[in-house]
Each structure stands twice: as structure tokens, then as C-alpha cells.
Design a protein around this motif. Structure first.
Motif, PDB file in Angstrom:
ATOM      1  N   ARG A   1       0.841  -1.217   0.000  1.00  0.00           N
ATOM      2  CA  ARG A   1       0.000   0.000   0.000  1.00  0.00           C
ATOM      3  C   ARG A   1       0.873   1.263   0.000  1.00  0.00           C
ATOM      4  NH1 ARG A   1      -3.220  -3.242   3.254  1.00  0.00           N
ATOM      5  NH2 ARG A   1      -2.852  -2.207   5.230  1.00  0.00           N
ATOM      6  N   GLN A   2       2.001   1.204   0.727  1.00  0.00           N
ATOM      7  CA  GLN A   2       2.875   2.389   0.764  1.00  0.00           C
ATOM      8  C   GLN A   2       3.508   2.637  -0.611  1.00  0.00           C
ATOM      9  OE1 GLN A   2       5.473   1.022   3.927  1.00  0.00           O
ATOM     10  NE2 GLN A   2       4.446   2.243   5.501  1.00  0.00           N
ATOM     11  N   SER A   3       3.837   1.556  -1.345  1.00  0.00           N
ATOM     12  CA  SER A   3       4.655   1.724  -2.554  1.00  0.00           C
ATOM     13  C   SER A   3       3.889   2.384  -3.699  1.00  0.00           C
ATOM     14  CB  SER A   3       5.249   0.384  -2.992  1.00  0.00           C
ATOM     15  OG  SER A   3       4.210  -0.435  -3.449  1.00  0.00           O
TER      16      SER A   3
ATOM     17  N   ALA B   1       2.550  -3.799  22.118  1.00  0.00           N
ATOM     18  CA  ALA B   1       1.519  -3.352  23.064  1.00  0.00           C
ATOM     19  C   ALA B   1       0.318  -2.868  22.275  1.00  0.00           C
ATOM     20  CB  ALA B   1       2.052  -2.234  23.953  1.00  0.00           C
ATOM     21  N   ASP B   2      -0.803  -2.750  22.989  1.00  0.00           N
ATOM     22  CA  ASP B   2      -2.052  -2.300  22.386  1.00  0.00           C
ATOM     23  C   ASP B   2      -2.215  -0.801  22.662  1.00  0.00           C
ATOM     24  OD1 ASP B   2      -4.714  -1.799  21.690  1.00  0.00           O
ATOM     25  OD2 ASP B   2      -5.449  -3.674  22.547  1.00  0.00           O
ATOM     26  N   ALA B   3      -2.520  -0.055  21.620  1.00  0.00           N
ATOM     27  CA  ALA B   3      -2.718   1.394  21.761  1.00  0.00           C
ATOM     28  C   ALA B   3      -3.800   1.721  22.790  1.00  0.00           C
ATOM     29  CB  ALA B   3      -3.115   1.979  20.409  1.00  0.00           C
ATOM     30  N   GLN B   4      -4.683   0.755  23.056  1.00  0.00           N
ATOM     31  CA  GLN B   4      -5.798   1.006  23.975  1.00  0.00           C
ATOM     32  C   GLN B   4      -5.367   0.900  25.434  1.00  0.00           C
ATOM     33  OE1 GLN B   4      -9.659  -0.527  21.800  1.00  0.00           O
ATOM     34  NE2 GLN B   4      -8.003  -1.982  21.461  1.00  0.00           N
TER      35      GLN B   4
ATOM     36  N   ALA C   1       0.362   8.572  15.836  1.00  0.00           N
ATOM     37  CA  ALA C   1      -0.652   7.523  15.604  1.00  0.00           C
ATOM     38  C   ALA C   1      -1.045   7.660  14.128  1.00  0.00           C
ATOM     39  CB  ALA C   1      -1.849   7.695  16.525  1.00  0.00           C
ATOM     40  N   LEU C   2      -0.173   7.155  13.274  1.00  0.00           N
ATOM     41  CA  LEU C   2      -0.274   7.422  11.836  1.00  0.00           C
ATOM     42  C   LEU C   2      -0.955   6.262  11.113  1.00  0.00           C
ATOM     43  CD1 LEU C   2       3.340   8.868  11.606  1.00  0.00           C
ATOM     44  CD2 LEU C   2       1.202  10.161  11.731  1.00  0.00           C
ATOM     45  N   HIS C   3      -2.044   6.574  10.456  1.00  0.00           N
ATOM     46  CA  HIS C   3      -2.814   5.556   9.730  1.00  0.00           C
ATOM     47  C   HIS C   3      -3.064   4.331  10.595  1.00  0.00           C
ATOM     48  CE1 HIS C   3      -2.190   7.978   6.120  1.00  0.00           C
ATOM     49  NE2 HIS C   3      -3.161   7.259   5.594  1.00  0.00           N
ATOM     50  N   MET C   4      -3.488   4.546  11.825  1.00  0.00           N
ATOM     51  CA  MET C   4      -3.741   3.390  12.695  1.00  0.00           C
ATOM     52  C   MET C   4      -4.989   3.513  13.557  1.00  0.00           C
ATOM     53  SD  MET C   4      -3.055   3.913  16.088  1.00  0.00           S
ATOM     54  CE  MET C   4      -2.792   2.218  16.573  1.00  0.00           C
TER      55      MET C   4
ATOM     56  N   VAL D   1       3.019   4.932  17.909  1.00  0.00           N
ATOM     57  CA  VAL D   1       2.004   3.923  18.234  1.00  0.00           C
ATOM     58  C   VAL D   1       1.460   3.316  16.931  1.00  0.00           C
ATOM     59  CG1 VAL D   1      -0.250   3.579  19.327  1.00  0.00           C
ATOM     60  CG2 VAL D   1       1.391   5.156  20.352  1.00  0.00           C
ATOM     61  N   GLY D   2       1.562   2.007  16.793  1.00  0.00           N
ATOM     62  CA  GLY D   2       1.173   1.367  15.526  1.00  0.00           C
ATOM     63  C   GLY D   2       2.185   1.734  14.453  1.00  0.00           C
ATOM     64  N   CYS D   3       3.467   1.545  14.798  1.00  0.00           N
ATOM     65  CA  CYS D   3       4.550   2.051  13.924  1.00  0.00           C
ATOM     66  C   CYS D   3       4.731   1.220  12.664  1.00  0.00           C
ATOM     67  CB  CYS D   3       5.860   2.129  14.691  1.00  0.00           C
ATOM     68  SG  CYS D   3       6.532   0.507  15.136  1.00  0.00           S
TER      69      CYS D   3
ATOM     70  N   MET E   1       6.143   1.109  18.586  1.00  0.00           N
ATOM     71  CA  MET E   1       5.224   0.226  19.300  1.00  0.00           C
ATOM     72  C   MET E   1       4.176  -0.288  18.326  1.00  0.00           C
ATOM     73  SD  MET E   1       2.563   1.246  22.171  1.00  0.00           S
ATOM     74  CE  MET E   1       1.222   0.548  21.253  1.00  0.00           C
ATOM     75  N   ASP E   2       3.850  -1.565  18.442  1.00  0.00           N
ATOM     76  CA  ASP E   2       2.820  -2.114  17.547  1.00  0.00           C
ATOM     77  C   ASP E   2       2.174  -3.323  18.212  1.00  0.00           C
ATOM     78  OD1 ASP E   2       2.359  -1.561  14.304  1.00  0.00           O
ATOM     79  OD2 ASP E   2       1.656  -3.526  14.965  1.00  0.00           O
ATOM     80  N   ILE E   3       0.970  -3.636  17.746  1.00  0.00           N
ATOM     81  CA  ILE E   3       0.261  -4.805  18.281  1.00  0.00           C
ATOM     82  C   ILE E   3       0.798  -6.096  17.661  1.00  0.00           C
ATOM     83  CG2 ILE E   3      -1.625  -4.939  16.582  1.00  0.00           C
ATOM     84  CD1 ILE E   3      -3.525  -5.224  18.933  1.00  0.00           C
TER      85      ILE E   3
HETATM   86  C1  LIG Z   1      -1.776   0.953   8.281  1.00  0.00           C
HETATM   87  S1  LIG Z   1      -0.498   0.463   9.374  1.00  0.00           S
HETATM   88  C2  LIG Z   1       0.353   2.005   9.647  1.00  0.00           C
HETATM   89  C3  LIG Z   1       1.804   1.847  10.011  1.00  0.00           C
HETATM   90  C4  LIG Z   1       2.590   3.147  10.217  1.00  0.00           C
HETATM   91  N1  LIG Z   1       2.064   3.933  11.302  1.00  0.00           N
HETATM   92  C5  LIG Z   1       2.591   3.970   8.954  1.00  0.00           C
HETATM   93  O1  LIG Z   1       1.872   4.984   8.884  1.00  0.00           O
HETATM   94  O2  LIG Z   1       3.324   3.608   8.018  1.00  0.00           O
HETATM   95  C6  LIG Z   1      -1.358   0.229  10.927  1.00  0.00           C
HETATM   96  C7  LIG Z   1      -0.474  -0.350  12.015  1.00  0.00           C
HETATM   97  O3  LIG Z   1      -1.154  -0.233  13.276  1.00  0.00           O
HETATM   98  C8  LIG Z   1      -0.997  -1.424  14.009  1.00  0.00           C
HETATM   99  N2  LIG Z   1      -2.110  -1.546  14.956  1.00  0.00           N
HETATM  100  C9  LIG Z   1      -3.393  -1.816  14.674  1.00  0.00           C
HETATM  101  N3  LIG Z   1      -4.131  -1.826  15.794  1.00  0.00           N
HETATM  102  C10 LIG Z   1      -3.287  -1.554  16.820  1.00  0.00           C
HETATM  103  C11 LIG Z   1      -3.451  -1.424  18.232  1.00  0.00           C
HETATM  104  N4  LIG Z   1      -4.640  -1.579  18.824  1.00  0.00           N
HETATM  105  N5  LIG Z   1      -2.359  -1.121  18.968  1.00  0.00           N
HETATM  106  C12 LIG Z   1      -1.142  -0.969  18.382  1.00  0.00           C
HETATM  107  N6  LIG Z   1      -0.934  -1.095  17.056  1.00  0.00           N
HETATM  108  C13 LIG Z   1      -1.985  -1.379  16.276  1.00  0.00           C
HETATM  109  C14 LIG Z   1      -0.953  -2.512  12.944  1.00  0.00           C
HETATM  110  O4  LIG Z   1      -0.391  -3.724  13.408  1.00  0.00           O
HETATM  111  C15 LIG Z   1      -0.150  -1.847  11.827  1.00  0.00           C
HETATM  112  O5  LIG Z   1       1.223  -2.075  11.949  1.00  0.00           O
END
Ligand SMILES: C[S@@+](CC[C@H](N)C(=O)[O-])C[C@H]1O[C@@H](n2cnc3c(N)ncnc32)[C@H](O)[C@@H]1O
Length: 272
Positions: A32-34, A103-106, A120-123, A63-65, A86-88
Motif C-alpha cells: 500500500r505504501q509503494s 503493546a495495544d494502543a488502547q 498515531a499514523l494511519h492506525m 504507536v502502531g509504527c 510500538m505495535d500490536i
Molecule cells: C496501516 S499500518 C500504519 C503503520 C505506520 N504507522 C505507517 O503509517 O506507516 C497500521 C499499524 O497499526 C498497528 N495496529 C493496529 N491496531 C493496533 C493497536 N490496537 N495497537 C497498536 N498497534 C496497532 C498494525 O499492526 C499496523 O502495523
């Protein structure tokens, strides 16, 4: 503009699907990024984050890196910051520059008022409880700390939605098939400000409009195929629909010279 069914929304925020299938590794995210390589104008998103954090010192949590695109840029351009990825999903963190944590963002494993910036980018469209997660992001930020959020508009890449619905219709033998699962609709660019306003006083939105123009269907097909984790929620045989979409896109490129996709993303900078 289409919106998900309740079942599709639940699957977009299903932690098992996210950690074990959609983001078990960086493959689908990279697809999706490419596609943005072909976008005009080009936006350097990690560069925008670096710019927005010019006056920030101390700790930044991404968060959700995901595959660490922003983490690695911050390590390179701002070696003075303590950057934590950090990521789930443990799998997607494998190649991300350390320190990282699963870890969970919640439920962030950080004390209140302990962090200078949170990304918290695209997450946020993937978390089960969006309101509670935004409260959680605000909790760990020091007063004056900055939150950066990104997402897509409900109108983003609508041509891919049209392509999918046409291909799905042809596979099912009906005029128009079910709409493509939308990842960002739970927390789209249109919805984001009102969610964020509950916890952040200052919110600045920067739109990132552009057009992707491709002369090869491969990146389009890689993008559609990257939704494989949600195949069961599509209401149509997934692989067959991707293959049919590839044929339609190839035909459109032959007829028109290229396939155009309208991009409507945005990045928000928020302060408590
Ligand atoms: C669309 S990707 C975005 C990745 C990065 N932030 C970026 O913009 O390139 C969403 C990311 O969020 C993570 N994610 C989803 N739900 C999450 C949660 N509850 N806690 C932490 N990470 C989470 C996913 O595993 C995934 O790596």
C-alpha cells in the motif's frame, strides 16, 4: 463514497486479524505504501513529522509504527530524541530499529504525562474503541505535548473502489459487486477532528491531495491484493476478483494510456 457493514468494521478492528494476518509482517503495508511512488505531488510524510517535531525534545512514541518508516527517519534526523516504536504485531516489528515493544494502543504501558510526542499514523481506524484510545494517547502526553495523526478521506482512491466493485460484479455476474472493505472509514479525515476535539484543544489539519497515474497495473493489483486479510468480509471470491480487476485495469491502461487514482490523505497535528 461507500461505508462498511458492521461486520466489516468489526473485522477492520479485529486484533487477531491485524496481528496475525494483515500486519503479521510488512508485506501488505509495503504494497500500500509503494503505490505513492507514482503520486504527484510527492509528500515526504516522515519529513513532515520531523518538521512538526522541530521544537520537541525528549521521548516520542510511534504507536502502531508498522514497518518503522517513521521510526527510522526520526532516528536518522533527530538522534537527540528517545524514539520508541510500538505495535500490536510482533512480526511487523522484526526489522524496526530498537527500542520497540509489542503493546495495544488502547492500554499504553507508559505513565501519565511521560511523553513529549505521540504518533498515531494511519492506525486509529484499526482500534476497537477510538474515543478511549484517543484519551489514552492524551494521558501519556505531557501538557503541551504533541500528537500527530494521519488518515485518509472517505473519497480517497475512489477509482480503486470503482474498479473493485466492477470486477466483483463481473465475478458474481451482477451489474455491480459489493463495495471494497474500507480501512479508514471508521476514522476518516472527515471524522477525525471531532474525535480528537474531545481530548485536544488545538488541532491543525493538513490535507495531502494528489493523483497517482500508473501505466502498469502491477501496483494497483498489489494494493487490492493487500486486503487479503479481510477476504472473508468481501462477499465475493477474493483472488478471482483481484485477477479480474487486473484484466480491467490493463484494458483501461491500453485504452487511455494510464490509470488515474485520486488521493485524499491528511495529517493532523494536535496539542492538549
Ligand atoms: C496501516 S499500518 C500504519 C503503520 C505506520 N504507522 C505507517 O503509517 O506507516 C497500521 C499499524 O497499526 C498497528 N495496529 C493496529 N491496531 C493496533 C493497536 N490496537 N495497537 C497498536 N498497534 C496497532 C498494525 O499492526 C499496523 O502495523
Amino acid at each position: 463514497m461507500t461505508s462498511n457493514t458492521a461486520q466489516q468494521d468489526a473485522a477492520v478492528a479485529d486484533k487477531t486479524i491485524l496481528a496475525n494476518r494483515a500486519y503479521a509482517d510488512g508485506r501488505h503495508l509495503a504494497a500500500r505504501q509503494s503505490i505513492y511512488r507514482w503520486q504527484q505531488p510527492q509528500y515526504d510524510l516522515p519529513g513532515i513529522v520531523v518538521e512538526e517535531l522541530a521544537n520537541t525534545s525528549g521521548t516520542v512514541i510511534d504507536v502502531g509504527c508498522g514497518n518503522g518508516k517513521f521510526v527510522s527517519r526520526l532516528h536518522r534526523d533527530r538522534p537527540d530524541l528517545q524514539v520508541v516504536g510500538m505495535d500490536i504485531s510482533a512480526g511487523i516489528l522484526a526489522d524496526v530499529e530498537k527500542p520497540v515493544l509489542v503493546a495495544d494502543a488502547q492500554a499504553l504501558p507508559f505513565a501519565g504525562d511521560s511523553t513529549d510526542a505521540v504518533l498515531a499514523l494511519h492506525m486509529l481506524y484499526h482500534v476497537g474503541d477510538i474515543e478511549a484510545t484517543i484519551e489514552e494517547l492524551a494521558r501519556v502526553l505531557r501538557p503541551g505535548g504533541v500528537l500527530m495523526v494521519s488518515t485518509n478521506s472517505d473519497m480517497d482512491k475512489r477509482e480503486l473502489g470503482q474498479l473493485w466493485a466492477r470486477a466483483a460484479g463481473e465475478v458474481l455476474g451482477i451489474p455491480e459487486g459489493p463495495a471494497r472493505v474500507s480501512l479508514s472509514s471508521r476514522f476518516s479525515l472527515e471524522k477525525a477532528p471531532s474525535y480528537l476535539r474531545a481530548a485536544f484543544k488545538e488541532i491543525r489539519v493538513r490535507g495531502l491531495p494528489g493523483t497517482i497515474d500508473v501505466t502498469d497495473p502491477a501496483p494497483i493489483i498489489a494494493h487490492l491484493a493487500s486486503y487479503e486479510a479481510w477476504a472473508e468480509q468481501c462477499g465475493v471470491p477474493f483472488r478471482e476478483t483481484v485477477d479480474r480487476a487486473a484484466e480491467i485495469a490493463a484494458g483501461a491502461i491500453k485504452a487511455d494510456g494510464s490509470f488515474k487514482i485520486t488521493c485524499r490523505g491528511g495529517i493532523l497535528t494536535c496539542r492538549r
